[in-house]
Design an enzyme around this catalytic site. Structure first.
Site, PDB file in Angstrom:
ATOM      1  N   GLU A  87       0.654  -0.890   0.034  1.00 51.46           N
ATOM      2  CA  GLU A  87      -0.217   0.032   0.340  1.00 51.46           C
ATOM      3  C   GLU A  87       0.816   1.442  -0.287  1.00 51.46           C
ATOM      4  O   GLU A  87       0.590   2.007  -1.235  1.00 51.46           O
ATOM      5  CB  GLU A  87      -0.684   0.104   0.957  1.00 51.46           C
ATOM      6  N   PHE A 101     -11.321  -7.701  13.447  1.00 52.77           N
ATOM      7  CA  PHE A 101     -10.737  -8.157  12.339  1.00 52.77           C
ATOM      8  C   PHE A 101     -10.183  -7.249  11.396  1.00 52.77           C
ATOM      9  O   PHE A 101     -10.705  -6.713  10.852  1.00 52.77           O
ATOM     10  CB  PHE A 101     -10.625  -9.307  12.084  1.00 52.77           C
ATOM     11  N   GLN A 102      -8.589  -7.110  11.115  1.00 50.71           N
ATOM     12  CA  GLN A 102      -8.767  -5.519  10.622  1.00 50.71           C
ATOM     13  C   GLN A 102      -8.863  -3.992  11.014  1.00 50.71           C
ATOM     14  O   GLN A 102      -8.831  -3.557  10.196  1.00 50.71           O
ATOM     15  CB  GLN A 102      -7.985  -5.995   9.173  1.00 50.71           C
ATOM     16  N   LYS A 127     -17.471  -0.932   6.125  1.00 51.62           N
ATOM     17  CA  LYS A 127     -18.212  -1.427   4.778  1.00 51.62           C
ATOM     18  C   LYS A 127     -19.337  -1.896   4.244  1.00 51.62           C
ATOM     19  O   LYS A 127     -20.213  -1.938   3.853  1.00 51.62           O
ATOM     20  CB  LYS A 127     -17.965  -3.500   5.381  1.00 51.62           C
ATOM     21  N   MET A 163      24.114   9.122   2.383  1.00 50.92           N
ATOM     22  CA  MET A 163      23.930  10.078   3.000  1.00 50.92           C
ATOM     23  C   MET A 163      24.754   9.997   4.272  1.00 50.92           C
ATOM     24  O   MET A 163      24.772  10.532   5.084  1.00 50.92           O
ATOM     25  CB  MET A 163      22.623  10.370   2.880  1.00 50.92           C
TER      26      MET A 163
END
Lengths: 587, 170
Positions: free
Chosen positions: A53, A115-116, A165, A483
């Site tokens: 993502e 969940f999630q 959802k 760097m």
């Protein structure tokens, strides 16, 4: 149609279409299945399946920065949203318009550690310009339209819309964009004319003027860059760009002094320090620009044009603040300038330009390509030369290669240069290049990379394969986090703690594993051939350019030092400004 | 440099949409950017427009106070911001409930002090009072200080609410 009931998912997709969305970068999951079902049923919006993502948000940023249109992201709840956080923070820092739709567990489950589940609006609040949790399908259309308005108006930024959802499955009414008006967010675009007149007077009376311009000019649209170029040429004054602002003024122009700041040119930084009038346009006096604050341009009157009132007087007190959109303000400034109420004396800046030529003569970016190792500067200089005149876009990762890219690549136009400026996100360049290539399928898109950064989102090579994107990954491989190594050399006694990259992959084989072409170059004499081959190959290419491991980025304004205390490289040990203990604590 | 380092106290009123998370945005802004909150009050004040008013007392240098107002202005649900400390005269009030547990002479003294401060006893038992005191924060603070030796057991303050004097509105 407007009054017909639709499902939440249908409303969201319809709203995106009505906003002109052509591409979504995303990754499916349980909490966004209804939305993905709608995506499946239509053909006008293209979905690009990323591999993580974080890559989706950077791709959307690349898309946004190269087109001027907002980038759109769709991810699932929980880990989908948390993986997107870095990209959102990046977009916030660099003022990039991104709409990120996140799935959420059903409203009745919110707060139950489902969940999630993650508190997405809570987590993303400090890394977005604004965010929404939509609990009623009837609010969906308004929220999406408002989100596009907020993301793209005023100082642009990322917006999260969290979509439970059950709301995606519920039915509600659709509203077209024309029926949605924001009730509180109305940024000021026109600048105060009195202040603009005062600014023009100051500029025309200046003996040692400088224009210092940033990403705000690019964000204001291509017109702003044209107007900037017009105004700067009318005045005949010198101009420098920030890292974010490169391309707003043609790099090949005589009045351009190059980039300023920590790794800016000697002439740009000295001009900033010694000027009597500074015109800051769409930049924000960031610590990478100012160096030590109390020694920053002590002799100048400062004009600051910015659409965000909070950027004004944040780090540096200015004399003439002008809140407004850069293009609008520049248009007014040009009108006032042309009306010739304030006419500059002929030759007023002659001495100033002579001084600038003296600084330029130092040739602070010079390097010698000698010996067997490829100098990274040389590789980039050749990349710039060999792609000149092409329809080209560059993205970068973060680190030494990024600074060299900013120094040695030349940008004649805005929207051609995508780099993570404010947040400094390693792993930005590869997914960003994907987003650019999606928007400009026939252009040459090069991700100038370091081997360490590129490993951070290397999985996106798989996305590049899936969509046959001819992205070129140009790795300057020094086997170090360059760097970090440079700072350890300069500030920590050369103790290279954990900055050496052991067990790097064979990038040629890696490229081949992902269906790209891998090219390796170790010989300075073969750099040109390698770049030409890279350009000639129609598909994606990963170039493993093995460069000098010990090379440092110069000039450098060390932390806590002033603009006129630059390290130019090649100083004998102990020469040049010392880093103070205060400076050591700065990032 | 004195003008850059001198710390001022400002009372700032913010009119915001009364929506989910708006207080978190304001508080998160202050904590995220390292600004002080001396007190904060919030409640809905306009039912038709569904607006809440937040009153924040904060401290900082002049530059920081300017930044606080500008940063508040960036929040999308913010409608209006007023700096009551510099806009002109304003009225500030705070209320406190002070529980005093004591007996005998101390109890009598507490009641006498309360009278002078126009604090009302809103609850009483043989051993205790709950005083309601209203006024500018200094007065409230003074009253609480006086109750200290007289059996002060618990204090609850509302934080400051404030409006412009005269016809000016936010």
């Amino acid at each position: 149609m407007a009054n017909q009931e639709m499902t939440g998912a249908e409303i969201v997709i319809k709203a995106l279409k009505d906003q002109g969305v052509e591409v979504i970068f995303g990754y499916p999951g349980g909490a966004v299945l209804p939305l993905y079902d709608e995506i499946f049923k239509q053909n006008s919006i293209r979905h690009i399946l990323v591999r993580q993502e974080g890559g989706a948000v950077h791709a959307a940023e690349g898309y946004a920065r190269s087109t001027g249109k907002p980038g759109v992201v769709l991810v699932t709840s929980g880990p989908g949203a948390t993986n997107a956080v870095t990209g959102l923070a990046d977009a916030l820092m660099d003022s990039i318009p991104v709409i990120c739709l996140t799935g959420q567990v059903a409203t009745h489950m919110i707060g139950n550690d489902a969940f999630q589940e993650a508190d997405t609006v809570g987590i993303t609040r400090p890394v977005t310009k604004h965010n929404y949790l939509v609990k009623d399908a009837n609010d969906l259309a308004r929220t999406v339209h408002e989100a596009f308005y907020v993301a793209t108006n005023g100082r642009p930024g990322p917006i999260v819309i969290d979509l439970p959802k059950d709301v995606q499955l519920a039915s509600g009414k659709y509203l077209p964009p024309s029926m949605v008006k924001h009730k509180s967010y109305k940024p000021q675009v026109k600048g105060d004319l009195k202040a603009i007149k005062a600014a023009v007077k100051l500029i025309s009376n200046a003996k040692r003027p400088i224009f210092y311009t940033g990403g705000g000019v690019i964000n204001s649209g291509p017109k702003a860059s044209k107007l900037l170029t017009q105004l700067v040429r009318l005045t005949g004054h010198p101009i420098t760009n920030t890292l974010m602002g490169l391309g707003a003024y043609p790099a090949s122009d005589k009045q351009f002094l190059g980039m300023l700041g920590m790794h800016g040119t000697y002439e740009a930084n000295n001009a900033m320090h010694d000027c009597d009038v500074m015109v800051c346009i769409g930049a924000r006096f960031d610590d990478r620009i100012t160096g030590r604050l109390d020694a920053f341009s002590p002799k100048s009157k400062k004009i600051h044009i910015d659409i965000d009132p909070s950027s004004i007087n944040k780090n540096i007190q200015v004399d003439i603040p002008i809140v407004g959109d850069v293009a609008h303000v520049l248009e007014d400034m040009i009108k006032v300038w042309k009306s010739e109420v304030h006419k500059p004396e002929a030759g007023a800046t002659k001495k100033w330009w002579a001084q600038i030529q003296e600084w330029r003569a130092k040739d602070c970016l010079k390097f010698e390509q000698k010996g067997k190792a490829i100098k990274p500067q040389y590789a980039l200089q050749r990349l710039n030369e060999l792609t000149k005149g092409m329809d080209r876009y560059f993205t970068t990762e973060v680190g030494q290669h990024q600074m060299w890219a900013a120094q040695y690549l030349q940008f004649e136009e805005p929207n051609r240069w995508m780099t993570s400026g404010g947040l400094g996100t390693m792993g930005y360049g590869l997914p960003a290049a994907m987003g650019v290539q999606i928007a400009h399928p026939d252009a040459l898109v090069v991700d100038v990379a370091g081997e360490a950064s590129t490993m951070m989102n290397i999985q996106e090579l798989s996305t590049i394969l899936q969509y046959r994107l001819p992205v070129k990954v140009f790795i300057l491989n020094n086997e170090y986090m360059g760097m970090v190594r440079q700072w350890q050399e300069l500030l920590h006694g050369g103790r290279y703690s954990e900055s050496y990259m052991e067990s790097l992959p064979d990038f040629v084989k890696l490229a081949e594993a992902f269906g790209s072409t891998g090219l390796r170059c170790t010989d300075p004499d073969k750099v040109d051939d390698c770049i030409k081959e890279m350009i000639a190959i129609k598909g994606p290419v990963v170039v493993d350019m093995i460069v000098d491991k010990a090379e440092n980025v110069f000039p450098m304004v060390p932390s806590g030092a002033a603009h006129n205390e630059m390290l130019l490289g090649g100083e004998a040990d102990g020469a040049g400004p010392k880093v103070t203990s205060d400076g050591l604590s700065l990032v | 440099m004195t003008e850059d380092t001198e710390i001022f106290r400002h009372t700032i009123s913010v009119l915001v949409d009364n929506e989910f998370g708006v207080l978190a945005r304001v508080v998160g802004l202050f904590s995220g950017r390292g600004y002080n909150i001396e007190s904060l009050t919030v409640a809905r004040v306009d039912e038709t427009e569904n607006l809440s008013r937040i009153t924040i007392v904060t401290t900082g240098t002049a530059m920081v106070i300017e930044q606080i107002k500008a940063q508040l202005g960036r929040l999308v649900p913010v409608h209006k911001i007023a700096d009551l400390t510099i806009d002109g005269p304003s009225v500030e009030r705070e209320m406190a409930l002070v529980k005093v547990v004591s007996k005998g002479e101390k109890r009598v003294e507490a009641l006498r002090m309360a009278d002078i401060f126009r604090a009302r006893a809103v609850d009483t038992t043989e051993d205790s009072f709950v005083f309601e005191v209203t006024g500018v924060p200094d007065k409230v603070k003074a009253f609480i200080g006086l109750m200290e030796p007289l059996g002060k057991a618990e204090v609850c303050r509302t934080g400051v609410v404030a409006v412009h004097r005269g016809t000016d509105v936010i």
